[in-house]
Design a protein around this motif. Structure first.
Motif, PDB file in Angstrom:
ATOM      1  N   GLY A  96       0.795  -1.213   0.000  1.00 19.87           N
ATOM      2  CA  GLY A  96       0.000   0.000   0.000  1.00 19.87           C
ATOM      3  C   GLY A  96       0.831   1.269   0.000  1.00 19.87           C
ATOM      4  N   PRO A  97       0.207   2.425  -0.295  1.00 19.24           N
ATOM      5  CA  PRO A  97       0.929   3.693  -0.387  1.00 19.24           C
ATOM      6  C   PRO A  97       1.538   4.120   0.937  1.00 19.24           C
ATOM      7  CG  PRO A  97      -1.443   4.054  -0.444  1.00 19.24           C
ATOM      8  CD  PRO A  97      -1.233   2.583  -0.559  1.00 19.24           C
ATOM      9  N   SER A  98       2.672   4.828   0.832  1.00 25.68           N
ATOM     10  CA  SER A  98       3.385   5.387   1.994  1.00 25.68           C
ATOM     11  C   SER A  98       3.755   4.324   3.026  1.00 25.68           C
ATOM     12  CB  SER A  98       2.544   6.492   2.648  1.00 25.68           C
ATOM     13  OG  SER A  98       2.345   7.553   1.740  1.00 25.68           O
ATOM     14  N   THR A  99       3.984   3.121   2.557  1.00 20.86           N
ATOM     15  CA  THR A  99       4.353   2.002   3.443  1.00 20.86           C
ATOM     16  C   THR A  99       5.868   1.843   3.485  1.00 20.86           C
ATOM     17  OG1 THR A  99       2.284   0.822   3.082  1.00 20.86           O
ATOM     18  CG2 THR A  99       4.167  -0.502   3.762  1.00 20.86           C
ATOM     19  N   ILE A 100       6.397   1.560   4.677  1.00 20.93           N
ATOM     20  CA  ILE A 100       7.803   1.177   4.829  1.00 20.93           C
ATOM     21  C   ILE A 100       7.828  -0.310   5.173  1.00 20.93           C
ATOM     22  CG2 ILE A 100       9.947   1.539   6.094  1.00 20.93           C
ATOM     23  CD1 ILE A 100       9.051   4.368   6.676  1.00 20.93           C
ATOM     24  N   ALA A 101       8.358  -1.128   4.268  1.00 19.71           N
ATOM     25  CA  ALA A 101       8.413  -2.576   4.484  1.00 19.71           C
ATOM     26  C   ALA A 101       9.720  -2.922   5.187  1.00 19.71           C
ATOM     27  CB  ALA A 101       8.288  -3.324   3.169  1.00 19.71           C
ATOM     28  N   MET A 102       9.622  -3.334   6.462  1.00 19.48           N
ATOM     29  CA  MET A 102      10.795  -3.712   7.247  1.00 19.48           C
ATOM     30  C   MET A 102      10.816  -5.211   7.497  1.00 19.48           C
ATOM     31  SD  MET A 102      10.926  -0.464   9.854  1.00 19.48           S
ATOM     32  CE  MET A 102      12.659  -0.718  10.250  1.00 19.48           C
TER      33      MET A 102
END
Length: 415
Positions: free
Chosen positions: A388-394
Protein backbone atom coordinates in the motif's frame (compact mmCIF):
# COMPACT_ATOMS: atom_id res chain seq x y z
CA UNK A 1 32.73 -36.04 -24.41
CA UNK A 2 29.47 -36.17 -22.48
CA UNK A 3 27.83 -33.93 -19.88
CA UNK A 4 25.03 -34.63 -17.42
CA UNK A 5 23.01 -31.54 -16.49
CA UNK A 6 20.88 -31.60 -13.35
CA UNK A 7 17.63 -29.64 -13.83
CA UNK A 8 15.08 -31.53 -11.75
CA UNK A 9 15.10 -30.21 -8.19
CA UNK A 10 13.06 -27.23 -6.98
CA UNK A 11 15.04 -25.07 -4.59
CA UNK A 12 12.96 -23.59 -1.80
CA UNK A 13 15.87 -21.27 -1.05
CA UNK A 14 15.43 -19.60 -4.47
CA UNK A 15 12.21 -17.91 -3.34
CA UNK A 16 10.38 -15.88 -4.66
CA UNK A 17 11.21 -17.44 -8.06
CA UNK A 18 10.27 -20.99 -7.07
CA UNK A 19 7.38 -21.21 -9.56
CA UNK A 20 9.95 -21.89 -12.29
CA UNK A 21 10.32 -25.57 -13.31
CA UNK A 22 13.99 -25.21 -12.33
CA UNK A 23 16.14 -22.20 -11.41
CA UNK A 24 18.21 -22.73 -14.59
CA UNK A 25 15.11 -21.63 -16.54
CA UNK A 26 15.62 -18.10 -15.22
CA UNK A 27 15.88 -15.88 -18.30
CA UNK A 28 18.53 -13.15 -18.22
CA UNK A 29 19.36 -10.94 -21.20
CA UNK A 30 16.74 -12.72 -23.29
CA UNK A 31 17.97 -16.30 -22.81
CA UNK A 32 17.56 -18.94 -20.09
CA UNK A 33 20.62 -19.94 -18.10
CA UNK A 34 20.12 -23.56 -19.22
CA UNK A 35 20.30 -22.55 -22.88
CA UNK A 36 23.45 -20.57 -22.14
CA UNK A 37 24.94 -23.67 -20.51
CA UNK A 38 24.14 -25.78 -23.58
CA UNK A 39 25.83 -23.28 -25.89
CA UNK A 40 28.81 -23.18 -23.54
CA UNK A 41 29.12 -26.98 -23.70
CA UNK A 42 28.93 -26.84 -27.48
CA UNK A 43 31.83 -24.34 -27.56
CA UNK A 44 33.80 -26.75 -25.35
CA UNK A 45 33.06 -29.54 -27.89
CA UNK A 46 30.94 -31.53 -25.44
CA UNK A 47 28.28 -32.71 -27.87
CA UNK A 48 26.44 -35.47 -25.98
CA UNK A 49 24.22 -34.06 -23.22
CA UNK A 50 21.88 -35.80 -20.78
CA UNK A 51 19.47 -33.47 -18.94
CA UNK A 52 17.76 -34.82 -15.82
CA UNK A 53 14.36 -33.18 -15.35
CA UNK A 54 11.41 -33.61 -13.00
CA UNK A 55 8.31 -35.56 -13.96
CA UNK A 56 6.00 -33.54 -16.26
CA UNK A 57 8.60 -30.79 -16.52
CA UNK A 58 7.95 -28.26 -19.31
CA UNK A 59 11.70 -27.76 -19.85
CA UNK A 60 11.94 -29.74 -23.15
CA UNK A 61 9.31 -27.42 -24.65
CA UNK A 62 10.92 -24.27 -23.29
CA UNK A 63 14.39 -24.82 -24.77
CA UNK A 64 15.45 -23.62 -28.18
CA UNK A 65 17.17 -26.24 -30.32
CA UNK A 66 20.97 -26.08 -30.14
CA UNK A 67 22.45 -27.27 -33.42
CA UNK A 68 25.31 -29.74 -33.02
CA UNK A 69 24.21 -31.14 -29.66
CA UNK A 70 22.67 -34.54 -29.06
CA UNK A 71 20.32 -34.05 -26.08
CA UNK A 72 18.60 -36.80 -24.11
CA UNK A 73 16.03 -35.95 -21.41
CA UNK A 74 15.80 -38.30 -18.41
CA UNK A 75 13.00 -38.06 -15.84
CA UNK A 76 13.59 -38.14 -12.09
CA UNK A 77 10.12 -39.06 -10.79
CA UNK A 78 10.90 -38.17 -7.19
CA UNK A 79 13.28 -35.31 -6.42
CA UNK A 80 15.51 -37.25 -4.05
CA UNK A 81 18.72 -35.33 -4.46
CA UNK A 82 21.74 -35.09 -6.70
CA UNK A 83 22.90 -38.69 -6.28
CA UNK A 84 19.50 -40.14 -7.17
CA UNK A 85 19.27 -37.81 -10.19
CA UNK A 86 22.61 -39.09 -11.49
CA UNK A 87 21.55 -42.71 -11.03
CA UNK A 88 18.41 -42.00 -13.08
CA UNK A 89 20.74 -41.26 -16.02
CA UNK A 90 22.98 -44.28 -15.39
CA UNK A 91 22.04 -46.34 -18.45
CA UNK A 92 22.84 -43.45 -20.81
CA UNK A 93 26.27 -42.58 -19.42
CA UNK A 94 29.61 -42.96 -21.17
CA UNK A 95 32.72 -44.14 -19.34
CA UNK A 96 33.59 -40.51 -18.49
CA UNK A 97 31.23 -37.54 -18.15
CA UNK A 98 30.97 -34.03 -16.74
CA UNK A 99 28.36 -33.39 -14.07
CA UNK A 100 27.02 -29.88 -13.57
CA UNK A 101 23.91 -27.84 -12.86
CA UNK A 102 21.87 -26.18 -15.57
CA UNK A 103 23.02 -22.69 -14.59
CA UNK A 104 26.78 -23.31 -15.04
CA UNK A 105 26.99 -21.31 -18.27
CA UNK A 106 30.68 -20.56 -17.61
CA UNK A 107 31.59 -24.25 -18.09
CA UNK A 108 33.42 -23.74 -21.41
CA UNK A 109 36.29 -22.09 -19.52
CA UNK A 110 36.20 -24.71 -16.74
CA UNK A 111 36.25 -27.91 -18.80
CA UNK A 112 39.94 -27.60 -19.88
CA UNK A 113 40.99 -27.37 -16.20
CA UNK A 114 39.08 -30.55 -15.36
CA UNK A 115 40.45 -32.43 -18.38
CA UNK A 116 44.02 -31.49 -17.45
CA UNK A 117 43.65 -33.38 -14.15
CA UNK A 118 41.72 -36.46 -15.32
CA UNK A 119 43.52 -39.82 -15.33
CA UNK A 120 42.37 -43.43 -15.24
CA UNK A 121 43.06 -43.42 -11.51
CA UNK A 122 41.42 -40.11 -10.55
CA UNK A 123 38.05 -38.42 -11.01
CA UNK A 124 38.14 -34.64 -10.66
CA UNK A 125 36.36 -32.14 -8.38
CA UNK A 126 36.45 -28.45 -9.28
CA UNK A 127 37.52 -26.23 -6.39
CA UNK A 128 38.44 -22.66 -5.53
CA UNK A 129 40.88 -21.25 -3.00
CA UNK A 130 39.21 -19.28 -0.20
CA UNK A 131 40.62 -17.37 2.75
CA UNK A 132 37.66 -18.57 4.82
CA UNK A 133 35.43 -21.52 3.94
CA UNK A 134 31.88 -20.67 4.94
CA UNK A 135 29.09 -22.99 5.98
CA UNK A 136 27.23 -22.83 2.66
CA UNK A 137 30.02 -24.69 0.80
CA UNK A 138 31.59 -28.12 0.84
CA UNK A 139 35.31 -28.27 1.59
CA UNK A 140 38.19 -30.48 0.43
CA UNK A 141 40.88 -32.02 2.61
CA UNK A 142 43.86 -32.80 0.41
CA UNK A 143 47.22 -34.55 0.48
CA UNK A 144 49.27 -33.35 -2.44
CA UNK A 145 47.21 -33.97 -5.58
CA UNK A 146 44.82 -36.36 -3.83
CA UNK A 147 41.54 -35.44 -2.16
CA UNK A 148 41.39 -37.19 1.22
CA UNK A 149 37.91 -36.04 2.29
CA UNK A 150 34.94 -34.13 0.89
CA UNK A 151 33.12 -32.48 3.80
CA UNK A 152 29.69 -31.03 3.13
CA UNK A 153 28.62 -27.82 4.92
CA UNK A 154 31.40 -27.61 7.52
CA UNK A 155 31.39 -25.12 10.33
CA UNK A 156 33.27 -21.90 9.59
CA UNK A 157 36.98 -22.52 9.31
CA UNK A 158 39.63 -20.01 10.34
CA UNK A 159 42.34 -21.18 7.98
CA UNK A 160 42.55 -20.97 4.20
CA UNK A 161 41.17 -23.88 2.23
CA UNK A 162 39.59 -25.28 -0.91
CA UNK A 163 35.84 -25.05 -1.36
CA UNK A 164 33.90 -27.31 -3.69
CA UNK A 165 32.44 -25.90 -6.89
CA UNK A 166 29.72 -28.31 -7.97
CA UNK A 167 31.20 -29.23 -11.37
CA UNK A 168 32.82 -32.65 -11.71
CA UNK A 169 34.53 -34.93 -14.21
CA UNK A 170 33.54 -38.44 -13.18
CA UNK A 171 33.81 -42.03 -14.38
CA UNK A 172 31.31 -44.88 -14.27
CA UNK A 173 33.40 -46.38 -11.50
CA UNK A 174 32.09 -43.65 -9.17
CA UNK A 175 28.53 -44.90 -9.78
CA UNK A 176 29.45 -48.15 -8.06
CA UNK A 177 30.17 -46.18 -4.89
CA UNK A 178 26.95 -44.23 -5.35
CA UNK A 179 24.94 -47.45 -5.68
CA UNK A 180 26.25 -48.76 -2.35
CA UNK A 181 24.77 -45.97 -0.22
CA UNK A 182 21.12 -45.35 0.69
CA UNK A 183 19.36 -42.57 -1.18
CA UNK A 184 18.99 -39.37 0.88
CA UNK A 185 19.60 -35.63 0.54
CA UNK A 186 23.42 -35.80 0.75
CA UNK A 187 23.68 -39.15 -1.04
CA UNK A 188 26.03 -37.79 -3.72
CA UNK A 189 28.29 -35.92 -1.29
CA UNK A 190 28.66 -38.94 1.00
CA UNK A 191 29.49 -41.21 -1.94
CA UNK A 192 32.09 -38.73 -3.20
CA UNK A 193 33.62 -38.60 0.28
CA UNK A 194 33.86 -42.41 0.40
CA UNK A 195 35.32 -42.43 -3.10
CA UNK A 196 37.95 -39.87 -2.02
CA UNK A 197 38.85 -41.92 1.07
CA UNK A 198 39.51 -44.88 -1.21
CA UNK A 199 42.01 -42.74 -3.17
CA UNK A 200 40.17 -42.03 -6.44
CA UNK A 201 39.64 -38.26 -6.40
CA UNK A 202 41.84 -35.32 -7.34
CA UNK A 203 40.99 -31.63 -7.79
CA UNK A 204 41.40 -28.72 -10.18
CA UNK A 205 41.60 -25.14 -8.91
CA UNK A 206 39.56 -22.55 -10.82
CA UNK A 207 40.76 -18.98 -10.37
CA UNK A 208 37.93 -17.03 -12.02
CA UNK A 209 34.50 -16.31 -10.57
CA UNK A 210 31.83 -19.02 -10.86
CA UNK A 211 28.08 -19.20 -10.36
CA UNK A 212 26.53 -20.53 -7.17
CA UNK A 213 22.76 -20.11 -7.58
CA UNK A 214 21.24 -21.01 -4.24
CA UNK A 215 19.42 -17.84 -3.23
CA UNK A 216 17.67 -15.23 -5.37
CA UNK A 217 20.30 -12.58 -4.62
CA UNK A 218 22.90 -14.83 -6.29
CA UNK A 219 21.39 -13.57 -9.56
CA UNK A 220 23.37 -10.38 -9.01
CA UNK A 221 26.56 -12.46 -9.45
CA UNK A 222 25.05 -14.09 -12.55
CA UNK A 223 24.35 -10.60 -13.90
CA UNK A 224 27.94 -9.49 -13.32
CA UNK A 225 29.38 -12.52 -15.11
CA UNK A 226 27.11 -12.02 -18.12
CA UNK A 227 27.88 -8.31 -18.35
CA UNK A 228 31.64 -9.01 -18.34
CA UNK A 229 31.36 -10.25 -21.93
CA UNK A 230 28.88 -7.61 -23.12
CA UNK A 231 29.83 -5.79 -26.31
CA UNK A 232 28.47 -2.28 -27.02
CA UNK A 233 25.61 -2.28 -29.52
CA UNK A 234 22.74 0.01 -30.45
CA UNK A 235 20.05 -1.46 -32.69
CA UNK A 236 19.05 0.52 -35.77
CA UNK A 237 15.47 -0.24 -34.70
CA UNK A 238 15.97 1.56 -31.36
CA UNK A 239 15.47 5.27 -30.68
CA UNK A 240 18.21 7.01 -28.72
CA UNK A 241 17.87 10.75 -28.22
CA UNK A 242 20.87 12.83 -29.26
CA UNK A 243 20.52 14.43 -25.83
CA UNK A 244 21.07 11.11 -24.00
CA UNK A 245 24.46 10.11 -22.58
CA UNK A 246 25.62 6.55 -23.33
CA UNK A 247 28.98 5.53 -21.85
CA UNK A 248 30.79 2.18 -21.63
CA UNK A 249 29.54 -1.20 -22.81
CA UNK A 250 25.83 -0.67 -23.34
CA UNK A 251 23.63 -3.01 -25.41
CA UNK A 252 20.37 -1.49 -26.67
CA UNK A 253 17.91 -3.90 -28.32
CA UNK A 254 15.25 -3.51 -31.02
CA UNK A 255 12.37 -1.21 -30.21
CA UNK A 256 14.00 0.41 -27.18
CA UNK A 257 13.40 4.12 -26.56
CA UNK A 258 15.97 6.21 -24.70
CA UNK A 259 14.57 9.70 -24.17
CA UNK A 260 16.14 13.13 -23.65
CA UNK A 261 18.43 13.61 -20.66
CA UNK A 262 18.91 9.89 -19.94
CA UNK A 263 22.35 8.85 -18.64
CA UNK A 264 23.36 5.18 -19.09
CA UNK A 265 26.76 4.12 -17.81
CA UNK A 266 27.73 0.57 -18.79
CA UNK A 267 27.93 -2.23 -18.55
CA UNK A 268 24.16 -2.29 -19.08
CA UNK A 269 21.75 -4.37 -21.15
CA UNK A 270 18.56 -2.74 -22.45
CA UNK A 271 16.09 -5.34 -23.74
CA UNK A 272 13.51 -5.23 -26.52
CA UNK A 273 10.91 -2.43 -26.37
CA UNK A 274 12.31 -1.01 -23.13
CA UNK A 275 11.46 2.65 -22.51
CA UNK A 276 13.77 4.81 -20.38
CA UNK A 277 12.14 8.15 -19.51
CA UNK A 278 13.57 11.64 -19.40
CA UNK A 279 16.56 12.28 -17.11
CA UNK A 280 16.63 8.70 -15.76
CA UNK A 281 20.00 7.30 -14.62
CA UNK A 282 20.99 3.67 -15.35
CA UNK A 283 24.40 2.72 -13.90
CA UNK A 284 26.80 0.20 -12.37
CA UNK A 285 25.62 -2.95 -14.10
CA UNK A 286 21.91 -3.02 -14.92
CA UNK A 287 19.82 -5.48 -16.92
CA UNK A 288 16.39 -4.37 -18.12
CA UNK A 289 14.47 -7.22 -19.74
CA UNK A 290 11.91 -6.74 -22.54
CA UNK A 291 9.04 -4.26 -22.23
CA UNK A 292 10.37 -2.69 -19.02
CA UNK A 293 9.51 0.99 -18.43
CA UNK A 294 11.88 3.13 -16.36
CA UNK A 295 10.11 6.35 -15.49
CA UNK A 296 11.43 9.89 -15.75
CA UNK A 297 14.13 10.75 -13.17
CA UNK A 298 14.24 7.16 -11.86
CA UNK A 299 17.72 5.94 -10.86
CA UNK A 300 18.54 2.24 -11.28
CA UNK A 301 21.87 0.91 -10.00
CA UNK A 302 23.33 -2.65 -10.08
CA UNK A 303 19.95 -4.33 -10.55
CA UNK A 304 17.86 -6.69 -12.68
CA UNK A 305 14.33 -5.72 -13.72
CA UNK A 306 12.43 -8.54 -15.40
CA UNK A 307 9.89 -8.50 -18.25
CA UNK A 308 6.96 -6.08 -18.43
CA UNK A 309 7.67 -4.26 -15.15
CA UNK A 310 6.90 -0.54 -15.10
CA UNK A 311 8.40 2.06 -12.76
CA UNK A 312 7.78 5.78 -12.13
CA UNK A 313 10.21 7.88 -10.05
CA UNK A 314 12.60 6.94 -7.25
CA UNK A 315 15.67 4.78 -6.66
CA UNK A 316 16.27 1.05 -7.23
CA UNK A 317 19.63 -0.23 -6.02
CA UNK A 318 21.20 -3.72 -5.82
CA UNK A 319 17.80 -5.29 -6.41
CA UNK A 320 15.96 -7.93 -8.41
CA UNK A 321 12.46 -6.95 -9.53
CA UNK A 322 10.27 -9.73 -10.92
CA UNK A 323 8.01 -9.77 -13.96
CA UNK A 324 4.85 -7.68 -14.34
CA UNK A 325 5.50 -5.45 -11.32
CA UNK A 326 4.04 -1.95 -11.11
CA UNK A 327 6.04 0.59 -9.11
CA UNK A 328 4.28 3.90 -8.48
CA UNK A 329 5.94 7.30 -7.96
CA UNK A 330 8.38 7.74 -5.09
CA UNK A 331 9.49 4.10 -4.88
CA UNK A 332 12.72 3.71 -2.88
CA UNK A 333 14.95 0.77 -2.01
CA UNK A 334 17.29 1.06 0.94
CA UNK A 335 20.26 -1.03 -0.15
CA UNK A 336 22.73 -0.68 2.76
CA UNK A 337 22.49 -0.90 6.53
CA UNK A 338 23.08 2.21 8.61
CA UNK A 339 26.23 0.59 10.04
CA UNK A 340 27.28 -0.56 6.52
CA UNK A 341 27.44 -4.16 7.79
CA UNK A 342 26.71 -7.38 5.90
CA UNK A 343 23.02 -7.85 5.12
CA UNK A 344 21.05 -10.87 6.30
CA UNK A 345 17.82 -11.82 4.58
CA UNK A 346 14.96 -13.83 6.07
CA UNK A 347 14.31 -16.97 3.99
CA UNK A 348 11.40 -18.96 5.44
CA UNK A 349 12.18 -17.95 9.01
CA UNK A 350 15.95 -18.40 8.75
CA UNK A 351 18.21 -15.35 8.80
CA UNK A 352 20.60 -16.05 5.94
CA UNK A 353 23.84 -14.17 5.48
CA UNK A 354 24.01 -12.76 1.94
CA UNK A 355 27.75 -12.00 2.34
CA UNK A 356 26.93 -8.68 0.66
CA UNK A 357 26.93 -5.17 2.12
CA UNK A 358 24.59 -3.95 -0.63
CA UNK A 359 21.25 -5.71 -1.18
CA UNK A 360 17.99 -3.94 -1.95
CA UNK A 361 14.64 -5.57 -2.63
CA UNK A 362 13.91 -8.97 -4.16
CA UNK A 363 10.36 -9.04 -5.47
CA UNK A 364 8.46 -11.85 -7.12
CA UNK A 365 6.13 -11.55 -10.11
CA UNK A 366 2.94 -9.46 -10.40
CA UNK A 367 3.55 -7.20 -7.38
CA UNK A 368 1.90 -3.77 -7.13
CA UNK A 369 3.57 -0.97 -5.15
CA UNK A 370 1.66 2.18 -4.21
CA UNK A 371 3.11 5.70 -4.15
CA UNK A 372 5.94 6.56 -1.78
CA UNK A 373 6.80 2.97 -0.79
CA UNK A 374 10.17 2.34 0.87
CA UNK A 375 11.72 -1.13 1.17
CA UNK A 376 14.47 -1.90 3.70
CA UNK A 377 17.65 -3.84 2.72
CA UNK A 378 17.32 -7.55 1.96
CA UNK A 379 13.51 -7.63 2.07
CA UNK A 380 11.73 -10.26 -0.07
CA UNK A 381 8.27 -9.48 -1.46
CA UNK A 382 6.23 -12.52 -2.54
CA UNK A 383 4.36 -13.05 -5.80
CA UNK A 384 0.95 -11.47 -6.49
CA UNK A 385 1.19 -9.15 -3.50
CA UNK A 386 0.23 -5.51 -3.03
CA UNK A 387 2.17 -2.95 -0.99
CA UNK A 388 0.00 0.00 0.00
CA UNK A 389 0.93 3.69 -0.39
CA UNK A 390 3.38 5.39 1.99
CA UNK A 391 4.35 2.00 3.44
CA UNK A 392 7.80 1.18 4.83
CA UNK A 393 8.41 -2.58 4.48
CA UNK A 394 10.79 -3.71 7.25
CA UNK A 395 9.85 -7.39 6.98
CA UNK A 396 9.15 -9.89 4.21
CA UNK A 397 5.73 -10.11 2.58
CA UNK A 398 4.46 -13.57 1.58
CA UNK A 399 2.73 -14.49 -1.70
CA UNK A 400 -0.80 -13.15 -2.25
CA UNK A 401 -0.77 -10.65 0.63
CA UNK A 402 -1.84 -7.02 0.96
CA UNK A 403 0.67 -5.16 3.14
CA UNK A 404 0.21 -1.53 4.15
CA UNK A 405 0.73 1.02 6.88
CA UNK A 406 -2.50 2.06 8.61
CA UNK A 407 -2.56 5.76 9.39
CA UNK A 408 -4.49 7.47 12.16
CA UNK A 409 -7.01 9.98 10.87
CA UNK A 410 -6.33 13.51 12.10
CA UNK A 411 -9.30 15.94 12.04
CA UNK A 412 -8.61 19.63 11.53
CA UNK A 413 -11.13 22.25 12.70
CA UNK A 414 -11.21 26.01 12.40
CA UNK A 415 -10.75 27.92 15.63
Amino acid sequence: MQAVILAAGKSKRYYPFTSLPHKSITSIMGMTLLERTLYSLKEAKVENVVIVIAENSPIPNLLSKVEGLKIKFVTQKDTLGMGHALLCAKEYLEDEFFLLSGYHFECKSIIPDLLSKKTKEFDVVLSAKEDVILERYGVLETDGEKVKRVIERPKKLKEKGLRVIAIYLLSKKFLEELDKLPVEHYHFEKALDEYAISGHVTYAIYKAQTVTLKYAWDLLTVKDLLLQDLKPFISKKAYVSKHAIIEGNVYISDGAKILEGVCIKGPCYIGENVMVGNNAIIRNGVILEKNVVVGATMEVKNSIILDNTTTHTGFIGDSIIGKDNKLAAGFLTANVRLDRGVIRSNVFGEKVNTYRTHVGIISGDNVNFGVNVTIMPGIIIGNNSTIGPSTIAMENVDDNFIFYTKFETVLKKKK
